[in-house]
Write a protein that holds these residues in place. Structure first.
Motif, short mmCIF file in Angstrom:
data_model
loop_
_atom_site.label_atom_id
_atom_site.label_comp_id
_atom_site.label_asym_id
_atom_site.label_seq_id
_atom_site.Cartn_x
_atom_site.Cartn_y
_atom_site.Cartn_z
N MET A 1 0.83 -1.20 0.00
CA MET A 1 0.00 0.00 0.00
C MET A 1 0.86 1.25 0.00
O MET A 1 0.46 2.26 0.54
CB MET A 1 -0.89 0.02 1.24
CG MET A 1 -2.02 -0.95 1.25
SD MET A 1 -3.52 -0.17 1.80
CE MET A 1 -4.40 -0.10 0.28
N THR B 1 -4.45 4.62 -0.88
CA THR B 1 -5.72 4.24 -1.45
C THR B 1 -6.70 5.38 -1.21
O THR B 1 -6.73 5.93 -0.12
CB THR B 1 -6.26 2.97 -0.76
OG1 THR B 1 -5.28 1.94 -0.89
CG2 THR B 1 -7.55 2.51 -1.38
N PRO C 1 -8.40 0.65 5.01
CA PRO C 1 -8.32 -0.55 4.18
C PRO C 1 -7.90 -1.79 4.97
O PRO C 1 -7.09 -1.72 5.89
CB PRO C 1 -7.24 -0.19 3.14
CG PRO C 1 -7.23 1.30 3.11
CD PRO C 1 -7.57 1.74 4.50
N LYS C 2 -8.47 -2.93 4.61
CA LYS C 2 -8.23 -4.19 5.32
C LYS C 2 -6.75 -4.53 5.39
O LYS C 2 -6.26 -5.00 6.42
CB LYS C 2 -9.01 -5.33 4.67
CG LYS C 2 -8.81 -6.66 5.42
CD LYS C 2 -9.72 -7.72 4.92
CE LYS C 2 -9.60 -9.05 5.61
NZ LYS C 2 -8.61 -9.23 6.64
N GLU C 3 -6.02 -4.29 4.31
CA GLU C 3 -4.59 -4.61 4.29
C GLU C 3 -3.85 -3.85 5.40
O GLU C 3 -2.98 -4.40 6.07
CB GLU C 3 -3.96 -4.27 2.93
CG GLU C 3 -4.52 -5.07 1.78
CD GLU C 3 -5.80 -4.44 1.21
OE1 GLU C 3 -6.07 -3.25 1.45
OE2 GLU C 3 -6.54 -5.16 0.52
N LEU C 4 -4.22 -2.58 5.60
CA LEU C 4 -3.58 -1.78 6.65
C LEU C 4 -4.05 -2.22 8.03
O LEU C 4 -3.26 -2.26 8.98
CB LEU C 4 -3.86 -0.30 6.44
CG LEU C 4 -3.16 0.33 5.24
CD1 LEU C 4 -3.61 1.76 5.05
CD2 LEU C 4 -1.65 0.27 5.41
N ARG C 5 -5.34 -2.54 8.17
CA ARG C 5 -5.83 -3.03 9.46
C ARG C 5 -5.10 -4.30 9.85
O ARG C 5 -4.71 -4.48 11.00
CB ARG C 5 -7.35 -3.27 9.41
CG ARG C 5 -8.17 -1.99 9.27
CD ARG C 5 -9.66 -2.22 9.51
NE ARG C 5 -10.22 -3.41 8.93
CZ ARG C 5 -10.88 -3.47 7.78
NH1 ARG C 5 -11.08 -2.37 7.06
NH2 ARG C 5 -11.37 -4.61 7.33
N ASP C 6 -4.91 -5.19 8.89
CA ASP C 6 -4.18 -6.44 9.16
C ASP C 6 -2.72 -6.16 9.50
O ASP C 6 -2.18 -6.71 10.46
CB ASP C 6 -4.25 -7.38 7.96
CG ASP C 6 -5.64 -7.95 7.73
OD1 ASP C 6 -6.49 -7.84 8.65
OD2 ASP C 6 -5.88 -8.49 6.64
N GLU C 7 -2.08 -5.30 8.72
CA GLU C 7 -0.66 -4.99 8.92
C GLU C 7 -0.40 -4.37 10.29
O GLU C 7 0.59 -4.67 10.94
CB GLU C 7 -0.17 -4.05 7.83
CG GLU C 7 1.30 -3.70 7.93
CD GLU C 7 1.77 -2.80 6.80
OE1 GLU C 7 2.82 -2.18 6.98
OE2 GLU C 7 1.10 -2.71 5.77
N ASP D 1 -2.54 -4.55 12.91
CA ASP D 1 -3.30 -5.27 13.94
C ASP D 1 -4.39 -4.39 14.54
O ASP D 1 -4.48 -4.24 15.76
CB ASP D 1 -2.36 -5.82 15.02
CG ASP D 1 -3.06 -6.82 15.93
OD1 ASP D 1 -3.99 -7.50 15.46
OD2 ASP D 1 -2.67 -6.91 17.11
#
Length: 89
Positions: free
Chosen positions: A1, A5, A18-24, A26
């Motif tokens: 990312m 975005t 964004p989900k990718e950032l939430r996952d990254e 935590d």
């Protein structure tokens, strides 16, 4: 990312991370985030927990102990090589 975005801000000022950032980072639903202005930009950041902060301080203390031990060794080597320092007046 790396490039970011685009997200649309809702009528109530809400933006979805964004989900990718939430996952990254935590971040889950219900978690707190810190929102602040920094150099003309809006920054959203997950706050550091007390446990994370304590771990950081412990790691820093261990690093400083290691540097102290290393410098003690270097100082002893210098004393052995150069002898005692002359008295300064």
């Amino acid at each position: 990312m790396g490039q970011g975005t685009k997200r649309r801000v809702g009528d109530r000022g809400q933006v979805t991370i964004p989900k990718e950032l939430r996952d990254e980072f935590d971040i889950s639903g219900g978690d707190e985030v810190e929102i602040r202005e920094e150099s003309g930009k809006i920054v959203i950041e997950k706050p550091i927990s007390r446990a994370e902060m304590a771990a950081g301080y412990r790691a820093r203390a261990a690093h400083l102990r290691q540097l102290t031990n290393e410098m003690d060794g270097v100082s002893r080597e210098a004393d052995e090589y150069l002898g005692d320092a002359p008295e300064w007046e």
